[in-house]
Design an enzyme around this catalytic site. Structure first.
Site, PDB file in Angstrom:
ATOM      1  N   ASP A   9       0.844  -1.201   0.000  1.00 49.60           N
ATOM      2  CA  ASP A   9       0.000   0.000   0.000  1.00 49.60           C
ATOM      3  C   ASP A   9       0.874   1.244   0.000  1.00 49.60           C
ATOM      4  OD1 ASP A   9      -2.004   1.850   0.193  1.00 49.60           O
ATOM      5  OD2 ASP A   9      -2.409   1.490   2.318  1.00 49.60           O
ATOM      6  N   LYS A  65       1.568   7.835   0.826  1.00 53.27           N
ATOM      7  CA  LYS A  65       2.006   7.806   2.220  1.00 53.27           C
ATOM      8  C   LYS A  65       3.397   8.421   2.345  1.00 53.27           C
ATOM      9  CE  LYS A  65      -0.185   3.384   3.549  1.00 53.27           C
ATOM     10  NZ  LYS A  65      -0.990   3.817   4.687  1.00 53.27           N
ATOM     11  N   ASP A 112       0.137  -5.116   4.689  1.00 57.56           N
ATOM     12  CA  ASP A 112      -1.244  -4.699   4.466  1.00 57.56           C
ATOM     13  C   ASP A 112      -2.089  -5.819   3.867  1.00 57.56           C
ATOM     14  OD1 ASP A 112      -2.963  -2.639   5.071  1.00 57.56           O
ATOM     15  OD2 ASP A 112      -2.899  -1.747   3.087  1.00 57.56           O
ATOM     16  N   GLU A 147      -8.144   2.408   0.843  1.00 55.61           N
ATOM     17  CA  GLU A 147      -8.474   1.492  -0.252  1.00 55.61           C
ATOM     18  C   GLU A 147      -8.940   0.126   0.232  1.00 55.61           C
ATOM     19  OE1 GLU A 147      -5.159  -0.387   1.275  1.00 55.61           O
ATOM     20  OE2 GLU A 147      -5.428   1.762   0.967  1.00 55.61           O
ATOM     21  N   ARG A 187     -11.078  -0.832   2.495  1.00 59.56           N
ATOM     22  CA  ARG A 187     -12.539  -0.995   2.620  1.00 59.56           C
ATOM     23  C   ARG A 187     -13.207  -1.072   1.251  1.00 59.56           C
ATOM     24  NH1 ARG A 187     -12.847   4.345   6.081  1.00 59.56           N
ATOM     25  NH2 ARG A 187     -10.752   3.548   6.476  1.00 59.56           N
TER      26      ARG A 187
END
Length: 457
Positions: A228, A235, A246, A309, A311
């Site tokens: 991620d 990030k 992740d 992302e 969810r």
């Protein structure tokens, strides 16, 4: 290599367990113990020499009641600290849980040695009387699979490798597996999984595994974001450092499936496993902040942060799961930083509207030293996930109740299942602890394994 218990008690050295400042057993007492300064504090070891300079046994400190509340798997320190060889418990002090002691010993044998040689041989334990050896070894086997998957970096554990790990497990346990990937996600109506993963170096996909043909139905959904970056809401570097974890939800689910299969639980249920496997990457075709996407369920989703992302990919998988109206639907996901702020790395929150299911799960979590803490699906917060131009918002502003609003988001897509449970796990051990070296770790799998007989009936 997975650990096993020592087979022959006759050749094993005795290990005496001593409470802090408690009496040393007569057969182990002597000037040597006094001179060594052994006091029985948690994890302390005193090796006992024989007349020829060899070993005749050892003492291990169990600490006091206050110390026991501050940690779990204290016996794992014995596995790590004793010389290699076979050991047996010379006694079982009152209050000692032999299952936790033996499991902690097994878990202490884990090391991630794919890229670097491990620490070598460790002490083996003769299984204490009364424990279910096969069950504990099955649990350790599943946990080791979870840890290996999380610890493997994304260059070797992208969606392709995660799919292969699922296929390998399916072959091992006799499960069926199907995979929908790439543009087929569009034609098969998994638009959110495709949107999140289309910018990745490897194609996004939905892994669908089934086993069992009778009994209650259980569907497990695991978040499989193999790396991620945060997408276009990139990030910071410090936050990206452990994002190989992740996919910890997917790894935990696969480890749990192995536990279920090896303990025979899959013979009494119809089990389905859904894993949306993607990379959240940056490219010209990446989904954008401000986009409005339509989900499998038909609900529109406004994207206010591409770093929320997980969810999204779970939403399509949960919708598919709910379409078959399973008795129990459970999602595992490394979903929110808010959960870590609230409860820290050791205690995942879980969400469940059914009080009986929640009580059984929390009770089992405490019994097997796999802690969980119930949090509410708080209906008054529903407006927080309802934006102006779409049905739901993937990242409501304000910075409050982040884990709860994420759970509320997911619940909308799980409607149709008999009962729904969501676990917001961390999947990572930030500092070494007994039985849990730094790195990937399963959370909530052993709790569910223990609770299922009551929860599913």
């Amino acid at each position: 290599m997975l650990p096993e218990f020592a087979a022959n008690a006759d050749d094993a050295l005795p290990l005496w367990l001593v409470a802090r400042n408690g009496p040393v057993p007569e057969e182990a007492a002597g000037d040597w113990v006094k001179a060594s300064g052994f006091s029985g504090k948690a994890g302390q070891i005193c090796l006992l020499p024989d007349a020829k300079g060899g070993l005749r046994g050892a003492l291990f400190g169990m600490g006091d009641s206050a110390q026991s509340k501050r940690g779990r798997f204290v016996m794992a320190r014995a596995a790590s600290g004793l010389p290699a060889g076979d050991w047996r418990l010379a006694d079982l002090p009152e209050g000692l849980d032999p299952d936790e002691a033996a499991l902690g010993w097994l878990l202490a044998h884990y090391s991630f040695d794919r890229y670097k040689a491990g620490g070598g041989a460790k002490a083996r334990l003769v299984a204490p009387k009364g424990i279910d050896i096969d069950r504990l070894q099955a649990i350790a086997s599943g946990e080791f699979l979870t840890r290996d998957l999380i610890n493997t970096p994304a260059n070797d554990m992208g969606p392709d490798a995660l799919e292969q790990a699922a296929r390998d497990l399916a072959a091992e346990i006799g499960a069926d597996i199907a995979v929908t990937k790439g543009d087929a996600l569009i034609s098969e109506n998994f638009p959110l999984i495709h949107a999140v993963g289309r910018a990745g170096a490897q194609q996004p996909r939905l892994i669908d595994m089934t086993i069992g043909d009778s009994g209650p139905t259980l569907v497990l959904v695991g978040k499989g974001v193999c790396f991620d970056t945060g997408g276009l809401n990139l990030k910071p570097g410090a936050s990206m450092g452990i994002m190989k974890k992740d996919m910890g939800g997917a790894a935990t689910v696969l480890g749990l499936v192995k536990m279920l299969a090896l303990t025979g639980a899959t013979d009494r249920m119809r089990l389905r496993v859904l894993i949306p496997a993607v990379e959240n990457a940056v490219a010209g075709n990446a989904f954008r902040p401000g986009d409005v996407l339509t989900s499998r369920k038909g609900l529109t989703v406004e994207i206010n942060n591409t770093d929320a992302e997980g969810r999204l990919v779970l939403a399509d998988a949960l919708t598919l799961a709910a379409e078959s109206a399973p008795d129990l639907l459970i999602s595992y996901a490394t979903l929110t930083g808010a959960a870590r702020v609230a409860l820290g790395p050791d205690i995942p929150p879980f969400y469940c509207d059914d009080d009986a299911t929640a009580t059984a799960l929390q009770s089992a979590a405490m019994d097997v030293a796999d802690p969980l803490w119930r949090m509410p699906f708080w209906d008054p917060y529903e407006p927080m996930i309802e934006p102006d131009i779409a049905d739901v918002d993937n990242a409501p502003g304000g910075g409050m109740a982040g884990s709860i609003t994420a759970a509320l988001f997911l619940r909308r897509f799980a409607q149709g299942a008999g009962r729904y449970v969501h676990l917001d796990i961390y999947g990572w051990q930030p500092k070494p602890a007994p039985g849990r070296p730094k790195g990937g770790v399963g959370q909530g799998a052993r709790a569910l394994l223990a609770a299922l007989p009551e929860v599913l009936g």
